[in-house]
Design a protein around this motif. Structure first.
Motif, PDB file in Angstrom:
ATOM      1  N   PRO A   1       6.349  -4.954  -3.266  1.00  0.00           N
ATOM      2  CA  PRO A   1       5.144  -4.458  -2.598  1.00  0.00           C
ATOM      3  C   PRO A   1       4.124  -5.567  -2.407  1.00  0.00           C
TER       4      PRO A   1
ATOM      5  N   ARG B   1      -3.766   9.391  -7.700  1.00  0.00           N
ATOM      6  CA  ARG B   1      -2.539   9.180  -6.937  1.00  0.00           C
ATOM      7  C   ARG B   1      -1.972  10.501  -6.408  1.00  0.00           C
TER       8      ARG B   1
ATOM      9  N   VAL C   1       2.375   2.344  -5.828  1.00  0.00           N
ATOM     10  CA  VAL C   1       3.358   3.190  -6.485  1.00  0.00           C
ATOM     11  C   VAL C   1       4.022   4.050  -5.424  1.00  0.00           C
ATOM     12  N   ARG C   2       5.265   3.686  -5.090  1.00  0.00           N
ATOM     13  CA  ARG C   2       5.997   4.368  -4.024  1.00  0.00           C
ATOM     14  C   ARG C   2       5.191   4.328  -2.720  1.00  0.00           C
ATOM     15  N   ASN C   3       4.800   5.509  -2.191  1.00  0.00           N
ATOM     16  CA  ASN C   3       4.092   5.532  -0.911  1.00  0.00           C
ATOM     17  C   ASN C   3       2.581   5.624  -1.099  1.00  0.00           C
ATOM     18  N   ARG C   4       2.102   5.349  -2.307  1.00  0.00           N
ATOM     19  CA  ARG C   4       0.670   5.455  -2.564  1.00  0.00           C
ATOM     20  C   ARG C   4       0.121   4.090  -2.983  1.00  0.00           C
TER      21      ARG C   4
ATOM     22  N   SER D   1      -2.419   6.796   1.197  1.00  0.00           N
ATOM     23  CA  SER D   1      -0.998   6.736   1.531  1.00  0.00           C
ATOM     24  C   SER D   1      -0.726   5.514   2.407  1.00  0.00           C
TER      25      SER D   1
END
Length: 270
Positions: free
Chosen positions: A178, A197, A219-222, A234
């Protein structure tokens, strides 16, 4: 890649042979002596139970002899002549008392020797067991440290390999991690900022299109931002449309603009 295959073989050999050898050494040099000591302690415990039973037998026959002698005194006081069976019974129980006493004393002497021997050897043997345990632990730690250094060196070699402009590891493309730092809101509806989140947390603001934000965690899509406001946004919509993109775009314009046009094919990107 060849380096990875060699490394996997070394790790497999280490787990199959060297670690098992260390474990076997622990079993022989540490576990076996401890089991032997436990067995000796168990034997002494059984001997203590046997001695208790011998004491009870001695007390039983001694009580019978005392009772018979009391009866004999009463008979003498009354002038009664003892029957032969009574005399034989008294003598028989007196012999049993003496036999129980001899057995008890002999057993006690042997038990005292066993206890003395076990207690005398305890400090020295325990020290040797502890030293062997620490030695095995040190060997395992040293071997693992050596394998770690070897792993690090091999992966450094692999990381220097670039195939067709892409970094590869064990025939799999390595995806970039990321990107933190400056991002730009590129969605027409802007970016909704929430306190946490989770989407269940309160929305505190909506950052408009074209605003720069500073991403400090993904964190993932956040993404968690701290400028121009603190909160979570997002990165993409549920339909896969970008909401945030890094300030410095990647080298492939197709990521944002679809199929390349002639302009982008001829453009030089940073």
């Amino acid at each position: 890649m060849e380096q990875i295959s060699v490394l996997e073989k070394k790790l497999e050999d280490f787990s199959k042979f060297e670690v098992l050898e260390i474990v076997e050494g622990l079993r022989k040099e540490v576990r076996a002596p401890l089991d032997e000591r436990a067995q000796k302690a168990k034997e002494i415990e059984n001997k203590l139970k046997d001695r208790q039973k011998m004491r009870e037998d001695y007390s039983y026959y001694l009580g019978k002899v005392r009772k018979l002698k009391e009866t004999h005194k009463i008979h003498l006081k009354n002038g009664q002549v003892e029957k032969l069976t009574f005399t034989e019974k008294l003598e028989r129980n007196e012999k049993k008392v003496e036999a129980c006493k001899d057995t008890f004393e002999k057993h006690s002497a042997e038990l005292d020797k066993d206890l003395t021997k076990l207690l005398a050897s305890y400090p020295g043997e325990t020290r040797q067991i502890v030293l062997k345990t620490l030695g095995s632990q040190k060997k395992l730690f040293t071997d693992l440290s050596s394998r770690y250094v070897e792993l690090s060196q091999e992966f450094e070699k692999v990381n220097d390999k670039v195939v067709d402009g892409k970094l590869t590891l064990n025939k799999l493309d390595v995806e970039p991690g990321p990107v933190l730092g400056l991002h730009v809101v590129v969605h027409d509806d802007g970016a909704a900022v929430r306190e946490g989140r989770s989407f269940e947390t309160k929305q505190i603001e909506c950052i408009p299109f074209g605003t720069q934000v500073t991403v400090i965690e993904i964190v993932r899509n956040r993404a968690r931002i701290n400028k121009p406001i603190k909160g979570w946004v997002s990165i993409e919509t549920r339909d896969g449309e970008d909401i945030l993109v890094p300030k410095v775009p990647p080298k492939t314009p197709e990521h944002y603009f679809g199929e390349s046009t002639g302009f982008f094919q001829s453009a030089t990107l940073p």
